[in-house]
Design a protein around this motif. Structure first.
Motif, PDB file in Angstrom:
ATOM      1  N   GLU A   6     -16.578 -27.122  -9.079  1.00 58.09           N
ATOM      2  CA  GLU A   6     -15.274 -26.825  -9.675  1.00 58.09           C
ATOM      3  C   GLU A   6     -14.181 -27.493  -8.856  1.00 58.09           C
ATOM      4  OE1 GLU A   6     -16.041 -22.508 -11.631  1.00 58.09           O
ATOM      5  OE2 GLU A   6     -15.646 -22.530  -9.472  1.00 58.09           O
ATOM      6  N   LYS A   7     -13.141 -27.908  -9.497  1.00 59.75           N
ATOM      7  CA  LYS A   7     -12.031 -28.597  -8.838  1.00 59.75           C
ATOM      8  C   LYS A   7     -10.761 -27.761  -8.943  1.00 59.75           C
ATOM      9  CE  LYS A   7     -13.853 -33.175  -9.864  1.00 59.75           C
ATOM     10  NZ  LYS A   7     -14.393 -33.463  -8.575  1.00 59.75           N
ATOM     11  N   ASN A   8      -9.861 -27.991  -7.988  1.00 61.87           N
ATOM     12  CA  ASN A   8      -8.530 -27.375  -7.973  1.00 61.87           C
ATOM     13  C   ASN A   8      -8.552 -25.849  -7.943  1.00 61.87           C
ATOM     14  OD1 ASN A   8      -7.258 -29.916  -8.045  1.00 61.87           O
ATOM     15  ND2 ASN A   8      -7.574 -30.006 -10.246  1.00 61.87           N
ATOM     16  N   ILE A   9      -9.496 -25.278  -7.218  1.00 59.09           N
ATOM     17  CA  ILE A   9      -9.533 -23.837  -7.009  1.00 59.09           C
ATOM     18  C   ILE A   9      -8.803 -23.573  -5.696  1.00 59.09           C
ATOM     19  CG2 ILE A   9     -10.994 -21.813  -6.683  1.00 59.09           C
ATOM     20  CD1 ILE A   9     -11.317 -23.098  -9.441  1.00 59.09           C
ATOM     21  N   PRO A  10      -7.701 -22.815  -5.711  1.00 58.65           N
ATOM     22  CA  PRO A  10      -6.954 -22.572  -4.465  1.00 58.65           C
ATOM     23  C   PRO A  10      -7.743 -21.687  -3.497  1.00 58.65           C
ATOM     24  CG  PRO A  10      -6.041 -21.274  -6.257  1.00 58.65           C
ATOM     25  CD  PRO A  10      -7.097 -22.156  -6.851  1.00 58.65           C
ATOM     26  N   ILE A  11      -7.565 -21.949  -2.212  1.00 55.38           N
ATOM     27  CA  ILE A  11      -8.211 -21.164  -1.165  1.00 55.38           C
ATOM     28  C   ILE A  11      -7.355 -19.918  -0.932  1.00 55.38           C
ATOM     29  CG2 ILE A  11      -8.906 -21.123   1.257  1.00 55.38           C
ATOM     30  CD1 ILE A  11      -9.158 -24.197   1.044  1.00 55.38           C
ATOM     31  N   PRO A  12      -7.948 -18.735  -1.010  1.00 55.72           N
ATOM     32  CA  PRO A  12      -7.167 -17.517  -0.769  1.00 55.72           C
ATOM     33  C   PRO A  12      -6.670 -17.478   0.668  1.00 55.72           C
ATOM     34  CG  PRO A  12      -9.369 -16.975  -1.592  1.00 55.72           C
ATOM     35  CD  PRO A  12      -9.329 -18.435  -1.352  1.00 55.72           C
ATOM     36  N   LYS A  13      -5.496 -16.872   0.861  1.00 53.18           N
ATOM     37  CA  LYS A  13      -4.935 -16.730   2.188  1.00 53.18           C
ATOM     38  C   LYS A  13      -5.839 -15.818   3.030  1.00 53.18           C
ATOM     39  CE  LYS A  13      -0.978 -15.410   4.772  1.00 53.18           C
ATOM     40  NZ  LYS A  13       0.405 -15.360   4.930  1.00 53.18           N
ATOM     41  N   TYR A  14      -6.065 -16.214   4.267  1.00 51.81           N
ATOM     42  CA  TYR A  14      -6.884 -15.433   5.188  1.00 51.81           C
ATOM     43  C   TYR A  14      -6.066 -14.241   5.661  1.00 51.81           C
ATOM     44  CZ  TYR A  14      -9.459 -14.163   9.398  1.00 51.81           C
ATOM     45  OH  TYR A  14     -10.162 -13.481  10.351  1.00 51.81           O
ATOM     46  N   THR A  15      -6.592 -13.055   5.491  1.00 52.87           N
ATOM     47  CA  THR A  15      -5.931 -11.856   5.995  1.00 52.87           C
ATOM     48  C   THR A  15      -6.828 -11.217   7.036  1.00 52.87           C
ATOM     49  OG1 THR A  15      -6.852 -10.534   4.210  1.00 52.87           O
ATOM     50  CG2 THR A  15      -4.649 -11.410   3.876  1.00 52.87           C
ATOM     51  N   ARG A  16      -6.245 -10.960   8.151  1.00 53.34           N
ATOM     52  CA  ARG A  16      -6.996 -10.385   9.258  1.00 53.34           C
ATOM     53  C   ARG A  16      -6.662  -8.900   9.357  1.00 53.34           C
ATOM     54  NH1 ARG A  16      -6.920 -12.699  15.379  1.00 53.34           N
ATOM     55  NH2 ARG A  16      -8.330 -11.171  16.240  1.00 53.34           N
ATOM     56  N   ARG A  17      -7.664  -8.088   9.315  1.00 58.14           N
ATOM     57  CA  ARG A  17      -7.465  -6.651   9.431  1.00 58.14           C
ATOM     58  C   ARG A  17      -7.307  -6.310  10.905  1.00 58.14           C
ATOM     59  NH1 ARG A  17     -11.826  -2.151   8.033  1.00 58.14           N
ATOM     60  NH2 ARG A  17     -10.678  -0.490   9.007  1.00 58.14           N
ATOM     61  N   ARG A  18      -6.242  -5.631  11.227  1.00 57.29           N
ATOM     62  CA  ARG A  18      -5.962  -5.276  12.619  1.00 57.29           C
ATOM     63  C   ARG A  18      -6.495  -3.892  12.959  1.00 57.29           C
ATOM     64  NH1 ARG A  18      -4.299  -9.599  15.689  1.00 57.29           N
ATOM     65  NH2 ARG A  18      -2.919 -10.868  14.461  1.00 57.29           N
ATOM     66  N   SER A  19      -6.962  -3.756  14.179  1.00 56.88           N
ATOM     67  CA  SER A  19      -7.459  -2.484  14.684  1.00 56.88           C
ATOM     68  C   SER A  19      -6.311  -1.486  14.804  1.00 56.88           C
ATOM     69  CB  SER A  19      -8.073  -2.721  16.065  1.00 56.88           C
ATOM     70  OG  SER A  19      -8.179  -1.530  16.799  1.00 56.88           O
ATOM     71  N   LYS A  20      -6.617  -0.205  14.646  1.00 56.04           N
ATOM     72  CA  LYS A  20      -5.585   0.816  14.814  1.00 56.04           C
ATOM     73  C   LYS A  20      -5.058   0.815  16.248  1.00 56.04           C
ATOM     74  CE  LYS A  20      -8.930   4.535  15.557  1.00 56.04           C
ATOM     75  NZ  LYS A  20      -9.432   5.800  15.042  1.00 56.04           N
TER      76      LYS A  20
END
Length: 72
Positions: A6-20
């Motif tokens: 597949e072409k032109n599929i955007p890469i989702p933004k990386y979200t980092r889960r932070r520790s409490k």
């Protein structure tokens, strides 16, 4: 199973889960302290305070619990 290119599929933004403990360390002001039940949790918070640019002190209390202070 057929593989489809597949072409032109955007890469989702990386979200980092932070520790409490990271979030707590970031929110602490100089002079604040946190009471914790286990040494490993106290060590984790202590480390995150250092990683976020602060200085910390931890002590074992008489009842066997721990307290971590942000001192700078």
């Amino acid at each position: 199973m057929e593989i489809k290119i597949e072409k032109n599929i955007p890469i989702p933004k990386y979200t980092r889960r932070r520790s409490k403990y990271y979030i707590t360390a970031k929110e602490m002001k100089v002079g604040d302290s946190v009471h914790l039940l286990e040494r490993k949790n106290a060590n984790t918070l202590y480390s995150y305070i250092l990683k976020t640019g602060g200085k910390s002190i931890s002590r074992k209390l008489e009842d066997g619990t721990f307290r971590v202070w942000k001192v700078a």
